[in-house]
Design a protein around this motif. Structure first.
Motif, PDB file in Angstrom:
ATOM      1  N   LEU A  18     -12.017   9.914 -18.356  1.00  0.00           N
ATOM      2  CA  LEU A  18     -11.887   8.047 -17.236  1.00  0.00           C
ATOM      3  C   LEU A  18     -10.696   7.634 -18.266  1.00  0.00           C
ATOM      4  CD1 LEU A  18     -13.055   7.366 -14.722  1.00  0.00           C
ATOM      5  CD2 LEU A  18     -14.212   6.109 -15.921  1.00  0.00           C
ATOM      6  N   ASN A  19      -9.496   6.689 -17.561  1.00  0.00           N
ATOM      7  CA  ASN A  19      -8.781   6.437 -17.626  1.00  0.00           C
ATOM      8  C   ASN A  19      -9.226   4.834 -17.017  1.00  0.00           C
ATOM      9  OD1 ASN A  19      -6.417   7.986 -18.117  1.00  0.00           O
ATOM     10  ND2 ASN A  19      -7.369   8.836 -17.155  1.00  0.00           N
ATOM     11  N   ALA A  20      -9.073   3.801 -17.506  1.00  0.00           N
ATOM     12  CA  ALA A  20      -9.337   2.614 -17.781  1.00  0.00           C
ATOM     13  C   ALA A  20      -8.898   2.179 -15.650  1.00  0.00           C
ATOM     14  CB  ALA A  20      -8.734   1.471 -18.347  1.00  0.00           C
ATOM     15  N   GLY A  21      -9.194   1.511 -15.054  1.00  0.00           N
ATOM     16  CA  GLY A  21      -9.155   0.991 -13.668  1.00  0.00           C
ATOM     17  C   GLY A  21      -9.006   1.403 -12.733  1.00  0.00           C
ATOM     18  N   ARG A  22      -8.609   0.787 -11.545  1.00  0.00           N
ATOM     19  CA  ARG A  22      -8.726   1.512 -10.524  1.00  0.00           C
ATOM     20  C   ARG A  22      -7.642   2.119  -9.548  1.00  0.00           C
ATOM     21  NH1 ARG A  22     -13.303  -1.110  -7.109  1.00  0.00           N
ATOM     22  NH2 ARG A  22     -15.156  -1.969  -8.631  1.00  0.00           N
ATOM     23  N   TYR A  23      -7.050   2.602  -9.035  1.00  0.00           N
ATOM     24  CA  TYR A  23      -5.898   3.787  -9.134  1.00  0.00           C
ATOM     25  C   TYR A  23      -6.615   3.629  -7.007  1.00  0.00           C
ATOM     26  CZ  TYR A  23      -5.250   3.856 -13.229  1.00  0.00           C
ATOM     27  OH  TYR A  23      -5.489   3.855 -14.663  1.00  0.00           O
ATOM     28  N   VAL A  24      -5.264   4.043  -6.380  1.00  0.00           N
ATOM     29  CA  VAL A  24      -5.095   3.998  -4.771  1.00  0.00           C
ATOM     30  C   VAL A  24      -4.192   4.607  -4.756  1.00  0.00           C
ATOM     31  CG1 VAL A  24      -6.276   1.611  -4.574  1.00  0.00           C
ATOM     32  CG2 VAL A  24      -3.963   1.217  -4.652  1.00  0.00           C
ATOM     33  N   PHE A  25      -3.950   5.166  -3.201  1.00  0.00           N
ATOM     34  CA  PHE A  25      -2.623   5.756  -3.026  1.00  0.00           C
ATOM     35  C   PHE A  25      -2.666   5.303  -1.465  1.00  0.00           C
ATOM     36  CE2 PHE A  25      -5.287   9.465  -4.862  1.00  0.00           C
ATOM     37  CZ  PHE A  25      -4.747  10.087  -5.167  1.00  0.00           C
ATOM     38  N   ALA A  60       1.759  -6.217  -4.320  1.00  0.00           N
ATOM     39  CA  ALA A  60       2.699  -5.786  -3.595  1.00  0.00           C
ATOM     40  C   ALA A  60       2.608  -5.996  -2.227  1.00  0.00           C
ATOM     41  CB  ALA A  60       3.331  -4.076  -3.307  1.00  0.00           C
ATOM     42  N   GLY A  61       1.132  -5.863  -1.834  1.00  0.00           N
ATOM     43  CA  GLY A  61       0.838  -5.651   0.002  1.00  0.00           C
ATOM     44  C   GLY A  61       1.000  -4.979   0.460  1.00  0.00           C
ATOM     45  N   LEU A  62       0.612  -3.798  -0.315  1.00  0.00           N
ATOM     46  CA  LEU A  62       0.933  -2.073   0.180  1.00  0.00           C
ATOM     47  C   LEU A  62      -0.254  -2.060   0.696  1.00  0.00           C
ATOM     48  CD1 LEU A  62       2.945  -0.124  -2.905  1.00  0.00           C
ATOM     49  CD2 LEU A  62       3.601  -0.903   0.052  1.00  0.00           C
ATOM     50  N   ALA A  63      -0.580  -1.231   2.019  1.00  0.00           N
ATOM     51  CA  ALA A  63      -1.985  -1.087   2.345  1.00  0.00           C
ATOM     52  C   ALA A  63      -2.293   0.321   1.628  1.00  0.00           C
ATOM     53  CB  ALA A  63      -1.544  -1.062   4.003  1.00  0.00           C
ATOM     54  N   TYR A  64      -3.836   0.822   1.743  1.00  0.00           N
ATOM     55  CA  TYR A  64      -4.604   1.577   1.216  1.00  0.00           C
ATOM     56  C   TYR A  64      -5.697   1.423   1.767  1.00  0.00           C
ATOM     57  CZ  TYR A  64      -5.749  -1.871  -2.398  1.00  0.00           C
ATOM     58  OH  TYR A  64      -6.333  -3.167  -2.846  1.00  0.00           O
ATOM     59  N   ASP A  65      -6.220   2.791   1.600  1.00  0.00           N
ATOM     60  CA  ASP A  65      -7.649   3.468   1.525  1.00  0.00           C
ATOM     61  C   ASP A  65      -8.570   3.977   1.435  1.00  0.00           C
ATOM     62  OD1 ASP A  65      -7.119   5.945   2.790  1.00  0.00           O
ATOM     63  OD2 ASP A  65      -7.808   4.754   5.066  1.00  0.00           O
ATOM     64  N   TYR A  66      -8.050   4.070   0.305  1.00  0.00           N
ATOM     65  CA  TYR A  66      -9.315   5.144  -0.631  1.00  0.00           C
ATOM     66  C   TYR A  66      -8.873   4.273  -3.021  1.00  0.00           C
ATOM     67  CZ  TYR A  66     -10.418   8.993  -3.529  1.00  0.00           C
ATOM     68  OH  TYR A  66     -10.760  10.574  -4.015  1.00  0.00           O
TER      69      TYR A  66
END
Length: 131
Positions: A18-25, A60-66
């Motif tokens: 497991l890599n540390a952190g939360r990631y988003v697309f 950066a104000g980028l949208a994501y939902d996952y």
């Protein structure tokens, strides 16, 4: 630098990490915005998909939902190996978890729901032990 092709050897040697952190697309229409360090970039006709730390996307104000956890399979799999992605995705699907797979030159990388990271690791380790 040829990777492993034998499915049983791949499964036994997965060593999911497991890599540390939360990631988003997220997606952008052109170049990667300043200040972002994507761990995955895919260019599609509709735009450039970026997988970034959630904090970077927020700044950066980028949208994501996952929101995902990033798991790396430490075995060096050959890009033409057959069955590893299917076996991993099936094991996680049986637990009700989505799994977005990205192949790097050396390793396969899985993005699973962040809230399911610990259970996903447990399932992957069990799959490895059963091989």
């Amino acid at each position: 630098m040829t990777g492993e092709r034998d499915l049983r050897t791949l499964l036994r040697g997965m060593r999911p990490e497991l890599n540390a952190g939360r990631y988003v697309f997220t997606t952008v229409p052109g170049a990667v915005p300043e200040g972002l360090t994507p761990v995955v970039t895919v260019t599609e006709p509709e735009g450039r998909t970026l997988v970034v730390h959630q904090e970077e996307a927020d700044r950066a104000g980028l949208a994501y939902d996952y929101v995902a956890a990033w798991i790396t399979l430490r075995v060096h799999s050959a890009l033409d190996a057959v069955g590893l992605t299917a076996a991993v995705a099936t094991a996680l699907a049986q637990a009700g978890f989505s799994c977005n797979v990205v192949a790097g030159f050396h390793h396969d990388h899985l993005f699973v729901p962040y809230v399911a990271a610990d259970e996903a690791l447990r399932r992957l380790r069990a799959l490895s032990d059963q091989a």
